[in-house]
Write a protein that holds these residues in place. Structure first.
Motif, short mmCIF file in Angstrom:
data_model
loop_
_atom_site.label_atom_id
_atom_site.label_comp_id
_atom_site.label_asym_id
_atom_site.label_seq_id
_atom_site.Cartn_x
_atom_site.Cartn_y
_atom_site.Cartn_z
N ASN A 27 0.85 -1.19 -0.01
CA ASN A 27 -0.08 0.07 -0.09
C ASN A 27 0.91 1.10 0.09
OD1 ASN A 27 -2.61 1.02 -0.03
ND2 ASN A 27 -2.93 1.11 1.92
N CYS A 28 2.16 1.33 -0.39
CA CYS A 28 2.91 2.37 -0.79
C CYS A 28 3.79 2.45 -2.00
CB CYS A 28 3.53 2.60 0.41
SG CYS A 28 4.82 1.50 0.96
N SER A 29 4.44 3.45 -2.37
CA SER A 29 5.38 3.41 -3.45
C SER A 29 6.60 2.94 -3.02
CB SER A 29 5.62 4.89 -3.82
OG SER A 29 6.31 5.63 -2.87
N ILE A 30 7.47 2.51 -3.89
CA ILE A 30 8.70 2.01 -3.47
C ILE A 30 9.48 2.95 -2.63
CG2 ILE A 30 10.89 0.86 -4.31
CD1 ILE A 30 9.41 0.20 -7.13
N ALA A 31 9.66 4.17 -2.96
CA ALA A 31 10.51 5.22 -2.31
C ALA A 31 9.69 5.32 -0.82
CB ALA A 31 10.16 6.47 -2.87
N GLU A 32 8.36 5.26 -0.89
CA GLU A 32 7.96 5.28 0.61
C GLU A 32 8.20 4.16 1.50
OE1 GLU A 32 3.71 7.97 -0.08
OE2 GLU A 32 3.58 5.76 -0.62
N SER A 33 8.32 2.92 1.00
CA SER A 33 8.41 1.79 1.46
C SER A 33 10.10 1.81 2.24
CB SER A 33 8.46 0.52 0.68
OG SER A 33 9.33 0.31 -0.20
#
Ligand code: HMG
Ligand code: MG
Length: 310
Positions: free
Chosen positions: A113-119
């Motif tokens: 439930n998030c972008s790669i960058a957010e992860s």
């Protein structure tokens, strides 16, 4: 030159069971871990500290960890998507945590439930906290050989995630074929790329067997000297957010291959077959392992002597 020793990280209790629709009891999960360590596995991924709303099967994570009679030589790891998961892992006295980023944006969104960058930003404090508590951090690069939503995944996308995981301090990089689409040549290309950044002792392969390529892909990695692989007892596994993907390569099958190549594993194939038969029986089906089924059939076949006597 093939490696002389290979380490298998058993992911059956986690990757294997997370995809099961029927609830497996905590007692059966604990029994499975006991059987796996009895067979000689030194690294076992026991459960996930993810949201129970997302993966209900892993909702008894703390109870499973508490129920295991631990062996000092065994490293018990758990999956942690964020700090909340890490706190659970710490309270459960995990030896190691596993973070998991994707090489595909679409899969990252569906899975966590998030972008790669957010992860990556969520994993950064997890790595810091883990290291502060003396825990190792393994990481997985999902969809490194293909994505169920995006299709092809470029080498640059894989390379970027590998670099980002190293930047935040991951101790180990696992290249994961989440949906089991990779073939040997591409696997070697991806691994050669990863080896430019990751020392060979800190690199592993995680192959789902959807297209029947997992053993061949492991052999392709062995040819590069890679000597750590994830595998799953009885070929259990899958990801609830990668529809159509089947289980991981079966531990029994990998061990048969490795022993046939004269590679040491420290594992007892008969006890692995027992463990696979145990959990398959719990799930009400046959193991998804050719080796296991062959050996079980051999065990139940009447011996030549008994046939002659009859
Ligand atoms: P979210 O809904 O975006 O999270 O999910 P949130 O931060 O907005 O929190 C929502 C609710 O979840 C809150 O509870 C949080 O407390 C709770 P509420 O206030 O609604 O009651 N929550 C948690 N609860 C327990 N443990 C946690 C946790 N975090 C938040 N750690 C989240 C984001 C990452 C939590 C969710 O998407 C998730 O849990 N995803 C897990 C997906 C998963 O487990 N997938 C399978 C494993 S990955 C895999 O199999 C691949 C691999 O094998 C390699 C390969 O083959 O590629 C590793
Ligand atoms: Mg997996």
């Amino acid at each position: 030159m093939l490696p002389q020793h290979v380490t298998l990280v058993e992911v059956g209790p986690r990757d294997g069971l997370q995809n099961e629709a029927q609830t497996v009891s905590t007692a059966d999960k604990v029994e499975l871990v006991h059987r796996l360590q009895q067979a000689g596995l030194q690294q076992i991924e026991v459960t996930s500290f993810v949201s129970p709303k997302w993966v209900p099967q892993m909702g008894d994570n703390a109870q499973v960890m508490a129920g295991i009679q631990r062996q000092a030589s065994v490293r018990y790891s758990v999956l942690t998507p964020n700090m909340k998961g890490f706190e659970g892992a710490l309270a459960a006295k995990a030896d190691e945590v596993v973070i998991f980023a994707a090489a595909s944006e679409a899969f990252s969104q569906r899975n966590i439930n998030c972008s790669i960058a957010e992860s990556i930003e969520r994993f950064r404090p997890v790595v810091q906290a883990a290291h502060a508590h003396g825990l190792k951090v393994r990481s997985a690069v999902s969809c490194a050989l293909g994505c169920p939503y995006q299709g092809e995944v470029s080498l640059d996308q894989v390379d970027e995630v590998v670099q980002r995981l190293l930047d935040i301090g991951a101790d180990h990089i696992g290249i994961a074929d989440t949906i089991g689409v990779g073939t040997a040549g591409r696997v070697q290309t991806v691994m050669e790329l990863a080896l430019k950044r990751v020392p060979i002792a800190a690199l592993s392969g995680h192959f789902h067997d959807t297209y029947g390529q997992a053993l061949t892909n492991i052999h392709a990695c062995l040819q590069l000297g890679i000597h750590t692989f994830d595998s799953s007892i009885a070929g259990l596994g899958g990801c609830p957010y990668a529809k159509g993907a089947t289980g991981n390569v079966a531990t029994e099958d990998v061990v048969y291959l490795l022993h046939g190549l004269g590679i040491h594993t420290g594992l007892d194939l008969d006890l692995l077959v027992d463990a696979g038969a145990f959990i398959s029986n719990v799930l009400g089906r046959k193991p998804v392992s050719r080796v296991s089924n062959a050996l079980l059939a051999k065990r139940s076949a009447p011996t030549q002597a008994a046939q002659t006597a009859a």
